[in-house]
Design a protein around this motif. Structure first.
Motif: not given
Length: 79
Positions: A28-31, A71-77
């Protein structure tokens, strides 16, 4: 801990479904939101409750330091 699944392979490597989730988040390259990962996996994303098992897997990956849950519920690697 993620259980050991057999004698062959790397003990620290997560099971296939977890590796697929990690690959999607990295690509995805981002959150990314859980819904976006679910769509890439071909899951029914029409109802929030249907994404809960995926959300739990992503939370486990975050707890083990493989993903960063923002904190906004998104995930990153993680690197």
């Amino acid at each position: 801990m993620i259980p050991h699944r057999g004698e062959a392979g790397d003990e620290a490597a997560p099971p296939d479904d977890y590796r697929t989730i990690l690959a999607i988040v990295r690509d995805a390259g981002g959150p990314v939101q859980v819904r976006a990962v679910g769509e890439r996996l071909g899951l029914d994303t029409s109802a929030r409750g249907k994404l809960e098992p995926l959300r739990a897997k992503m939370t486990k990956l975050a707890d083990r330091g493989r993903l960063h849950k923002r904190g906004d519920g998104r995930s990153t690697a993680r690197s």
